[in-house]
Design a protein around this motif. Structure first.
Motif, short mmCIF file in Angstrom:
data_model
loop_
_atom_site.label_atom_id
_atom_site.label_comp_id
_atom_site.label_asym_id
_atom_site.label_seq_id
_atom_site.Cartn_x
_atom_site.Cartn_y
_atom_site.Cartn_z
N ASP A 81 4.60 6.03 -5.76
CA ASP A 81 3.63 5.22 -6.50
C ASP A 81 4.39 4.48 -7.60
O ASP A 81 4.66 5.05 -8.66
CB ASP A 81 2.53 6.10 -7.09
N ARG A 85 -4.38 3.02 1.22
CA ARG A 85 -3.53 3.65 0.20
C ARG A 85 -3.82 5.13 0.10
O ARG A 85 -2.90 5.95 -0.03
CB ARG A 85 -3.71 2.96 -1.15
N ASN A 144 2.23 1.60 -3.32
CA ASN A 144 1.17 1.37 -4.31
C ASN A 144 1.58 0.29 -5.32
O ASN A 144 1.43 0.44 -6.54
CB ASN A 144 0.77 2.65 -5.06
N ASP A 147 0.83 -1.21 0.00
CA ASP A 147 0.00 0.00 0.00
C ASP A 147 0.86 1.26 0.00
O ASP A 147 0.55 2.24 -0.68
CB ASP A 147 -0.93 0.00 1.21
N TYR A 176 -6.80 6.55 -5.33
CA TYR A 176 -6.48 5.65 -4.22
C TYR A 176 -7.69 5.50 -3.31
O TYR A 176 -8.51 6.40 -3.18
CB TYR A 176 -5.30 6.20 -3.40
N GLU A 182 -0.45 6.07 8.45
CA GLU A 182 -1.89 6.03 8.16
C GLU A 182 -2.63 6.97 9.11
O GLU A 182 -3.53 7.72 8.70
CB GLU A 182 -2.41 4.61 8.28
N LYS A 232 -1.15 8.18 1.11
CA LYS A 232 -0.80 9.25 0.17
C LYS A 232 -1.18 10.61 0.75
O LYS A 232 -0.48 11.61 0.51
CB LYS A 232 -1.51 9.02 -1.18
#
Length: 423
Positions: A205, A298, A75, A72, A294, A276, A302
């Protein structure tokens, strides 16, 4: 919502010491959630792989979760594209040996003088073993940017591989991978990206980049000492792996040789959980822009890295202002404030008449931690003509640093200059 330093810093136990950590390009401090994951692993699920009992089964779940978490973060298309190892250097030495088996005498590979030696020497050694030519790409000494024209000329030789960094660990330059990777692929080259210096500073990514391999080390982005390689599944699946016979024949296990550092991998999972949380807490303003591309974790990751990048633009400008204000300081790399987005907040400099170790030691006595020397970017210091002079002093900020800390660095450097002048 901008990052709130007090909330962020409470998540890093080492920061409570009062020291100013600007040695981050050599390794960041570890977040609390990673420490908790390591402790939890060692006390509740410490076992080897594949056993028919509870702790082994729990261990395997954690390792699987860590592969998914890093998929994740990068990516990647699937967790099986994630390979854990000791560090970036060890993983690169391993993969270079496997890739070199596909090369033939007379082939060419490309490396750059802007890279860390871990993305140079493994390839040079593999090329020597196979009778393969190494084509070096230069950088512009005046601003520390890669010579893209020289790279284009190198790609005309139809190399088998391009090894290139995402960001320079010495000068902070971000390479234009979105331009470079398609050029390399058009020339028939695989692309191996060293993202160690970039990973703490912005979103990655691998699918959007289109790179074939990308590697980073989690101790450079708030985790434990562990390396994490992304490789396209078809490449990993087809590559020969140097492994023992009982090991799996499919990725990632075929490249994860021996018993892994399970507690470290658990710590990587904790690091991703921290990021996260950061994305969910501070990255909401990026949701509209990112949500078409996303979802779920994910998206939150980001958001986190986008929020970090925006905050660090401020730190880069502040650090640039501080360093430019110091009498007798020579700054290497990009120094144009209009090009802040083309670099990470990693800066290298020298003070007139002072050895870099002398400057680093003086700052260390004031509990301001910085690096000196070549930081394994040997090709950079050689190209700049400072390798035999002690290299450079390197300072690097990350998102837990503050503008106040950077001002304190500037004040300390001014004292060092005044003290030297008074002698």
């Amino acid at each position: 919502m901008t990052l709130e330093s007090s909330i962020i810093r409470n998540r890093f136990p080492a920061l409570q010491s009062g020291a100013i950590f600007l040695d981050n390009p050599g390794g960041t401090q570890i977040t609390l959630s990673a420490l908790e994951r390591i402790q939890q692993y060692l006390t509740t699920s410490n076992a080897n792989h594949g056993g028919a009992f509870h702790t082994s089964q729990e261990s395997d779940v954690i390792l699987d979760n860590a592969h998914a978490a890093m998929a994740d973060f990068y990516n990647a298309a699937r967790p099986e594209e994630i390979v854990f190892g000791n560090n970036m250097t060890t993983l690169t030495l391993h993969i270079s040996r496997s890739l070199a088996r596909t090369w033939k005498e007379g082939d060419t590979i490309v490396v750059t003088r802007l890279d860390h030696d871990a993305n140079i020497t493994p390839w040079v050694l593999a090329a020597q073993d196979r009778g393969v030519k190494v084509r070096w790409v230069d950088f512009h000494p005046e601003d520390g940017t890669l010579d893209v024209d020289d790279l284009r000329a190198a790609l005309e030789e139809k190399p088998r591989l391009l090894a290139v960094g995402y960001a320079s660990n010495a000068l902070g330059t971000i390479n234009p991978l979105e331009e470079i990777i398609p050029l390399a692929h058009a020339a028939g080259a695989l692309v191996y990206v060293d993202a160690v210096q970039y990973a703490a500073h912005g979103p990655i990514d691998v699918q959007a980049l289109g790179c074939d391999f990308l590697v980073a080390s989690s101790y450079k982005f708030f985790g434990p000492h562990a390396g994490i390689l992304y490789g396209r599944y078809d490449l990993l699946d087809n590559l020969f792996a140097y492994k023992v016979r009982p090991a799996p024949n499919t990725p990632p296990g075929k490249f994860e040789t021996g018993t892994q550092n399970h507690e470290g991998i658990a710590g990587v999972l904790g690091t991703i959980e921290y990021l996260e949380w950061l994305g969910e807490t501070f990255g909401g303003e990026y949701s509209r822009e990112l949500s078409p591309h996303y979802k779920g974790r994910r998206l939150r990751l980001k958001q986190a890295m986008s929020a970090i990048r925006a905050y660090e633009y401020r730190l880069s400008r502040a650090l640039l202002d501080v360093l430019k204000s110091i009498s007798g300081l020579t700054l290497y790399g990009l120094s144009d404030p209009r090009r802040i987005k083309d670099r990470v907040p990693t800066f290298a400099f020298r003070l007139n008449g002072q050895h870099p170790r002398e400057v680093a030691a003086a700052l260390g006595r004031e509990d301001i931690y910085v690096w000196d020397g070549n930081y394994y970017a040997l090709a950079v210091t050689e190209r700049l003509g400072v390798e035999d002079k002690g290299g450079m002093v390197r300072v690097g900020a990350v998102h837990y640093n503050t503008e106040r800390e950077l001002k304190m660095l500037g004040d300390a450097l001014e004292r060092i200059v005044r003290h030297k002048q008074a002698i």
